[in-house]
Scaffold this motif. Structure first.
Motif, short mmCIF file in Angstrom:
data_model
loop_
_atom_site.label_atom_id
_atom_site.label_comp_id
_atom_site.label_asym_id
_atom_site.label_seq_id
_atom_site.Cartn_x
_atom_site.Cartn_y
_atom_site.Cartn_z
N ASP A 75 -2.84 25.74 66.44
CA ASP A 75 -3.59 25.85 67.69
C ASP A 75 -3.15 27.06 68.52
OD1 ASP A 75 -5.00 23.60 67.02
OD2 ASP A 75 -3.81 22.23 68.24
N ASP A 76 -1.84 27.31 68.56
CA ASP A 76 -1.35 28.44 69.36
C ASP A 76 -1.91 29.76 68.85
OD1 ASP A 76 0.10 26.72 70.92
OD2 ASP A 76 2.00 27.04 69.87
N TYR A 77 -1.98 29.91 67.53
CA TYR A 77 -2.55 31.13 66.95
C TYR A 77 -4.06 31.18 67.16
CZ TYR A 77 1.87 32.14 64.55
OH TYR A 77 3.16 32.44 64.26
N PHE A 78 -4.70 30.01 67.00
CA PHE A 78 -6.16 29.97 67.11
C PHE A 78 -6.63 30.42 68.49
CE2 PHE A 78 -10.13 27.80 68.15
CZ PHE A 78 -10.93 28.16 67.08
N SER A 79 -5.88 30.06 69.51
CA SER A 79 -6.29 30.36 70.89
C SER A 79 -6.32 31.86 71.18
CB SER A 79 -5.35 29.67 71.88
OG SER A 79 -4.02 30.18 71.76
N VAL A 80 -5.59 32.65 70.40
CA VAL A 80 -5.56 34.10 70.65
C VAL A 80 -6.47 34.87 69.69
CG1 VAL A 80 -3.24 33.98 71.58
CG2 VAL A 80 -3.55 34.48 69.15
N LEU A 81 -7.16 34.16 68.80
CA LEU A 81 -8.05 34.83 67.86
C LEU A 81 -9.28 35.39 68.57
CD1 LEU A 81 -8.10 32.33 64.85
CD2 LEU A 81 -7.01 34.57 64.90
N ASP A 85 -13.51 35.58 64.81
CA ASP A 85 -12.65 34.84 63.89
C ASP A 85 -12.69 33.35 64.16
OD1 ASP A 85 -12.05 37.29 62.91
OD2 ASP A 85 -9.94 37.31 63.49
N GLN A 86 -12.74 32.97 65.42
CA GLN A 86 -12.85 31.55 65.76
C GLN A 86 -14.16 30.96 65.23
OE1 GLN A 86 -12.28 30.80 69.93
NE2 GLN A 86 -10.21 31.65 69.97
N ASN A 87 -15.24 31.72 65.33
CA ASN A 87 -16.54 31.26 64.84
C ASN A 87 -16.52 31.04 63.34
OD1 ASN A 87 -17.63 31.32 67.41
ND2 ASN A 87 -18.54 33.36 67.16
N ILE A 88 -15.90 31.97 62.62
CA ILE A 88 -15.83 31.85 61.16
C ILE A 88 -14.98 30.64 60.78
CG2 ILE A 88 -14.95 32.94 59.06
CD1 ILE A 88 -15.59 35.65 60.33
N TYR A 89 -13.83 30.51 61.40
CA TYR A 89 -12.88 29.45 61.06
C TYR A 89 -13.47 28.06 61.30
CZ TYR A 89 -8.43 26.87 60.97
OH TYR A 89 -7.42 25.99 60.67
N PHE A 279 -9.03 47.25 39.66
CA PHE A 279 -8.47 47.02 40.99
C PHE A 279 -9.55 47.21 42.05
CE2 PHE A 279 -6.80 48.66 44.98
CZ PHE A 279 -5.89 47.67 45.31
N ALA A 280 -9.74 46.18 42.86
CA ALA A 280 -10.62 46.24 44.02
C ALA A 280 -10.07 45.25 45.03
CB ALA A 280 -12.06 45.89 43.65
N ARG A 281 -10.17 45.56 46.29
CA ARG A 281 -9.58 44.67 47.28
C ARG A 281 -10.60 44.28 48.34
NH1 ARG A 281 -8.17 47.29 52.05
NH2 ARG A 281 -7.96 49.55 51.98
N ALA A 282 -10.30 43.17 48.99
CA ALA A 282 -11.18 42.66 50.03
C ALA A 282 -10.79 43.23 51.39
CB ALA A 282 -11.11 41.13 50.06
N GLN A 283 -11.64 42.98 52.36
CA GLN A 283 -11.36 43.37 53.73
C GLN A 283 -10.12 42.65 54.22
OE1 GLN A 283 -12.45 45.42 55.89
NE2 GLN A 283 -11.89 44.63 57.88
N TYR A 284 -9.18 43.37 54.84
CA TYR A 284 -7.98 42.73 55.39
C TYR A 284 -8.36 41.88 56.59
CZ TYR A 284 -3.56 41.98 57.71
OH TYR A 284 -2.47 41.38 58.31
N GLU A 285 -7.82 40.67 56.65
CA GLU A 285 -8.10 39.76 57.75
C GLU A 285 -6.81 39.11 58.21
OE1 GLU A 285 -10.90 39.38 59.24
OE2 GLU A 285 -12.45 40.10 57.86
N THR A 286 -6.57 39.08 59.52
CA THR A 286 -5.35 38.48 60.05
C THR A 286 -5.34 36.96 59.92
OG1 THR A 286 -6.31 38.47 62.27
CG2 THR A 286 -4.96 40.36 61.68
#
Length: 342
Positions: A75-81, A85-89, A279-286
């Motif tokens: 919750d503490d991390y979610f509140s600062v997203l 990001d909150q919508n996706i999660y 080798f291929a990578r995805a978008q970095y996401e916190t």
């Protein structure tokens, strides 16, 4: 009256002088591009350089993973997203789902598809075919097919053979001219295009490539198997995965691997590891549960590995009270969440 006549003479003189100047300009001056990055690729080496551009191998879709239950955020991390990001999660149905940020998964994919369409058009204009032009065409078809597949599996309904003709797929842009209108195809049409691109790529790509970032025949076989698996066509999924393993079946011995070391940010695998076909990578996401992210690995996912399974200690690591994923392929100090073929 005299003043108006003098002004007219001056204007006519300026027009004549300008005409002489323009007619004296060399043709190459007028045709020169104002910026070097506006030069259109023409030669095979130009086209190969465009394929080697970062956009071919980076920022593949992550929305599906971000919306999964393989991880959680306190919750503490979610509140600062950020709102996006909150919508996706939370699988929000907010009207402005991306909170004004746009969607990288969509934008980068169509940027990549534009490049591949341009390459395909230019390579078809070459005077003769060669191993290099075949590789270029096969690579462009591969990356276009992989991009359409990533888009369809992210923004369309799951594939169902009984409803695919009516379900909406994605926009199938097959030309580089952005002025030509396009509309969403059906899901069946979308996957037919993915299959066609990859099957044609198999016939054109080399067995080996100079770099792991360039697709090979094995990569196309592996991706085709994955697409058929997603479609529920298990017979073809088995067929193409078997064909892939005949040409590339290198595996790491997990008994010889060490685990993540947080003291120097050393990760388990190198991005050009022998197991990696492409080798291929995805978008970095916190949001993701990695050492520099905010998420934590779900205990349900972690406990799905049996005791004694070496992947449990090699893929996961407890860091500052969080269970994080460290099984990606990356460099020192950088974590790559992979969208790779292995």
């Amino acid at each position: 009256m005299k003043s108006k006549f003098n002004n007219l003479i001056i204007i006519l003189g300026l027009i004549i002088a300008l005409s002489i100047f323009i007619s004296s300009c060399k043709k190459e001056w007028l045709e020169a591009k104002p910026k070097q990055d506006l030069v259109v690729p023409e030669t095979p080496s130009d086209l190969l350089a465009l394929l080697d551009n970062d956009v071919s191998n980076i920022e593949y879709p992550t929305l599906g993973e971000l919306a999964s239950d393989d991880y959680y955020v306190d919750d503490d991390y979610f509140s600062v997203l950020p709102n996006r990001d909150q919508n996706i999660y939370t699988w929000s149905n907010a009207k402005d789902f991306y909170a004004g940020q746009g969607d990288v998964d969509w934008q980068v994919a169509y940027n990549r598809i534009f490049n591949m369409n341009l390459v395909l058009e230019k390579v078809s204009q070459q005077n003769r075919s060669s191993e290099l032009t075949n590789q270029i065409k096969g690579s462009a078809l591969f990356f276009r097919g992989m991009s359409f597949f990533g888009l369809a599996s992210t923004f369309s309904k799951p594939y169902n053979a009984e409803t695919a003709s009516h379900d909406l797929g994605v926009v199938l842009r097959l030309v580089s001219n952005i002025n030509i209108p396009a509309k969403r195809a059906s899901l069946k049409e979308t996957f037919n295009r993915v299959l066609q691109d990859l099957q044609e790529a198999i016939e054109l790509l080399p067995s080996q490539a100079q770099y792991k970032t360039r697709p090979t025949k094995s990569a196309a076989l592996a991706l085709l198997s994955r697409v058929y698996l997603y479609m529920g066509d298990f017979e073809n999924a088995l067929k193409y995965s078997t064909d892939c393993l005949k040409s590339h079946s290198l595996l790491n011995d997990f008994n010889a691997l060490s685990v993540f070391d947080p003291s120097n940010y050393r990760f388990t695998f190198d991005k050009y590891d022998q197991e990696v076909i492409l080798f291929a990578r995805a978008q970095y996401e916190t949001l993701l549960p990695e050492p520099f992210g905010l998420g934590s690995v779900s205990s349900d996912l972690y406990n799905s590995y049996e005791m004694g399974d070496l992947r449990k200690s090699i893929f996961f690591f407890e860091l500052n009270g969080r269970l994080v994923y460290v099984g990606g392929f990356g460099d020192m100090g950088v974590f790559f969440f992979q969208w790779f073929l292995q």
